[in-house]
Write an enzyme that holds these catalytic residues in place. Sequence first.
Site, mmCIF file in Angstrom:
data_model
loop_
_atom_site.group_PDB
_atom_site.id
_atom_site.type_symbol
_atom_site.label_atom_id
_atom_site.label_comp_id
_atom_site.label_asym_id
_atom_site.label_seq_id
_atom_site.Cartn_x
_atom_site.Cartn_y
_atom_site.Cartn_z
ATOM 1 N N GLY A 50 -43.095 -43.812 2.392
ATOM 2 C CA GLY A 50 -42.902 -43.950 0.869
ATOM 3 C C GLY A 50 -43.108 -45.256 0.482
ATOM 4 O O GLY A 50 -41.815 -45.910 0.749
ATOM 5 N N SER A 94 -41.894 -49.093 -4.041
ATOM 6 C CA SER A 94 -41.054 -50.209 -4.450
ATOM 7 C C SER A 94 -40.406 -50.306 -3.363
ATOM 8 O O SER A 94 -39.838 -51.001 -2.928
ATOM 9 C CB SER A 94 -41.196 -50.308 -6.338
ATOM 10 O OG SER A 94 -42.003 -50.293 -7.057
ATOM 11 N N ALA A 119 -36.136 -53.199 -6.576
ATOM 12 C CA ALA A 119 -37.335 -52.917 -5.959
ATOM 13 C C ALA A 119 -38.275 -53.102 -6.858
ATOM 14 O O ALA A 119 -38.224 -51.663 -7.995
ATOM 15 C CB ALA A 119 -37.295 -52.259 -4.843
ATOM 16 N N LYS A 152 -23.731 -41.616 -9.364
ATOM 17 C CA LYS A 152 -24.972 -42.487 -9.561
ATOM 18 C C LYS A 152 -26.204 -41.729 -10.909
ATOM 19 O O LYS A 152 -26.385 -41.858 -11.387
ATOM 20 C CB LYS A 152 -26.041 -42.789 -8.433
ATOM 21 C CG LYS A 152 -27.410 -44.042 -9.351
ATOM 22 C CD LYS A 152 -27.188 -45.189 -7.855
ATOM 23 C CE LYS A 152 -28.472 -46.175 -8.446
ATOM 24 N NZ LYS A 152 -29.818 -46.197 -7.775
HETATM 25 P P1 NAP Z 1 -42.446 -46.144 -6.214
HETATM 26 O O1 NAP Z 1 -42.907 -47.467 -5.999
HETATM 27 O O2 NAP Z 1 -43.156 -44.968 -7.414
HETATM 28 O O3 NAP Z 1 -42.180 -45.589 -4.365
HETATM 29 C C1 NAP Z 1 -42.864 -43.734 -4.331
HETATM 30 C C2 NAP Z 1 -43.775 -44.328 -3.533
HETATM 31 O O4 NAP Z 1 -44.249 -42.875 -2.938
HETATM 32 C C3 NAP Z 1 -45.638 -44.744 -3.557
HETATM 33 O O5 NAP Z 1 -46.043 -45.370 -3.238
HETATM 34 C C4 NAP Z 1 -45.986 -42.813 -3.465
HETATM 35 O O6 NAP Z 1 -47.565 -43.163 -2.897
HETATM 36 C C5 NAP Z 1 -45.612 -42.672 -2.273
HETATM 37 N N1 NAP Z 1 -45.083 -41.330 -2.263
HETATM 38 C C6 NAP Z 1 -45.405 -39.550 -2.840
HETATM 39 N N2 NAP Z 1 -45.253 -39.073 -1.824
HETATM 40 C C7 NAP Z 1 -45.817 -39.411 -0.677
HETATM 41 C C8 NAP Z 1 -46.625 -37.999 0.304
HETATM 42 N N3 NAP Z 1 -46.703 -37.140 0.488
HETATM 43 N N4 NAP Z 1 -45.764 -39.210 1.618
HETATM 44 C C9 NAP Z 1 -46.253 -40.482 1.723
HETATM 45 N N5 NAP Z 1 -45.889 -41.450 0.122
HETATM 46 C C10 NAP Z 1 -45.434 -40.253 -1.071
HETATM 47 O O7 NAP Z 1 -40.719 -45.143 -6.346
HETATM 48 P P2 NAP Z 1 -39.280 -46.103 -6.277
HETATM 49 O O8 NAP Z 1 -39.373 -47.092 -7.105
HETATM 50 O O9 NAP Z 1 -39.766 -47.268 -4.314
HETATM 51 O O10 NAP Z 1 -38.250 -44.889 -6.404
HETATM 52 C C11 NAP Z 1 -38.221 -44.259 -5.163
HETATM 53 C C12 NAP Z 1 -37.104 -43.314 -5.075
HETATM 54 O O11 NAP Z 1 -35.909 -44.265 -4.678
HETATM 55 C C13 NAP Z 1 -37.029 -42.885 -6.556
HETATM 56 O O12 NAP Z 1 -36.110 -41.380 -6.288
HETATM 57 C C14 NAP Z 1 -35.639 -43.963 -7.516
HETATM 58 O O13 NAP Z 1 -35.148 -43.325 -8.199
HETATM 59 C C15 NAP Z 1 -34.997 -44.628 -5.733
HETATM 60 N N6 NAP Z 1 -34.709 -45.909 -6.642
HETATM 61 C C16 NAP Z 1 -35.355 -46.804 -6.103
HETATM 62 C C17 NAP Z 1 -34.795 -47.608 -6.620
HETATM 63 C C18 NAP Z 1 -36.037 -49.422 -7.231
HETATM 64 O O14 NAP Z 1 -35.680 -50.064 -6.786
HETATM 65 N N7 NAP Z 1 -37.386 -49.691 -7.247
HETATM 66 C C19 NAP Z 1 -33.424 -48.344 -6.354
HETATM 67 C C20 NAP Z 1 -33.308 -47.235 -5.996
HETATM 68 C C21 NAP Z 1 -33.078 -46.366 -6.164
HETATM 69 P P3 NAP Z 1 -48.573 -44.092 -4.329
HETATM 70 O O15 NAP Z 1 -48.076 -45.195 -3.924
HETATM 71 O O16 NAP Z 1 -49.846 -43.422 -3.801
HETATM 72 O O17 NAP Z 1 -48.151 -43.045 -5.160
#
Ligand code: NAP
Length: 302
Positions: free
Chosen positions: A7, A10, A129, A185
């Site tokens: 993934g 972020s 992130a 969480k």
């Molecule tokens: P995000 O920015 O939306 O990133 C998710 C990524 O997953 C996107 O780049 C998406 O690709 C990719 N993806 C989706 N399906 C996929 C697949 N089949 N194969 C490969 N990649 C795939 O989300 P995020 O903020 O990083 O959050 C991810 C998880 O971590 C969530 O559960 C969130 O609650 C948790 N989290 C996030 C943070 C934070 O600060 N961001 C902190 C703690 C926990 P595309 O770019 O093509 O859509």
Amino acid sequence: MRIVVLGAGSLGSLLAGALAAADADVTLLGRDSEHVRRVRDDALRLTRPDGTETRVPLAVTTDAAAAADADLLVVCVKSYDTADALAGVAEHLGGADVLTLQNGLGNAETVADYVPRERVLAGTTTHGAVREAPGHVRHAGRGDTTIGRYFAPNDARVDAAADALSAAGIETTVTDDPEVAVWTKVLVNAGINAATALARVPNGALVESEAGERVLRRAVEEGVEVARAEGVAVPSDAVERTRAVAERTASNASSMRQDVERGRRTEVEALHGALVRRGAANGVATPVNETLADLVRLAEEG
Ligand code: NAP
């Protein structure tokens, strides 16, 4: 230890970037996108919490076969993409452990549909992130990370995973009860996410107004009842902890608020929705979470 981060969003870009900057053997596995192409053709632009910027050369691919020789796969897709993402990579995995750091309930169980249960690790991270632009991720805030084997006792491989993350500046603690960490969480998210998304207020508003405080408290209290009905020993001060997070992140927009405002799908089903479903299965009423979940669904549909 060879690590593949699944993934390229972020969190995944931050973790992979931090690991690469610390010379770890890491590959970021994403879907084809402008972001992935920029990182592959140039490097990852990584803004640190103090505002300093580095250019981190980072191995990035869209080829799931890259996971074949991984020791650790770190799942960083949204909760609603867990099954699809694991389905795409599972056949390539050798004996890798698979760690989910996603928010919400049910991610470890979904991972276990694709890899042997004893190889599933789960945990939480409170690092922030933000993917600012293609090729650019900002480390918005430092936090704590907790991991542990979800369906089996911890072992030296879990310690090695924690050490690798810690060496990259993602300080990581091993817990014998990652389920409690995940639930704790989820309770914070239940208290903050939907309310701030629907009222379109920053997190701090929930502790600055009686109405906000009431919604936060009721949503968390329901979640505590559901956790206890499932036999999960969540902390008795879950409401106070949630208030403390809302205070500490007073000026932040919750991820759900950002998603609703940008017309993106939210993780409501893994948070409030999961509490409602598990409450129903255990005879625990969750009217506040049910209403919050329905309103978020309505906002998503709109
Ligand atoms: P995000 O920015 O939306 O990133 C998710 C990524 O997953 C996107 O780049 C998406 O690709 C990719 N993806 C989706 N399906 C996929 C697949 N089949 N194969 C490969 N990649 C795939 O989300 P995020 O903020 O990083 O959050 C991810 C998880 O971590 C969530 O559960 C969130 O609650 C948790 N989290 C996030 C943070 C934070 O600060 N961001 C902190 C703690 C926990 P595309 O770019 O093509 O859509």
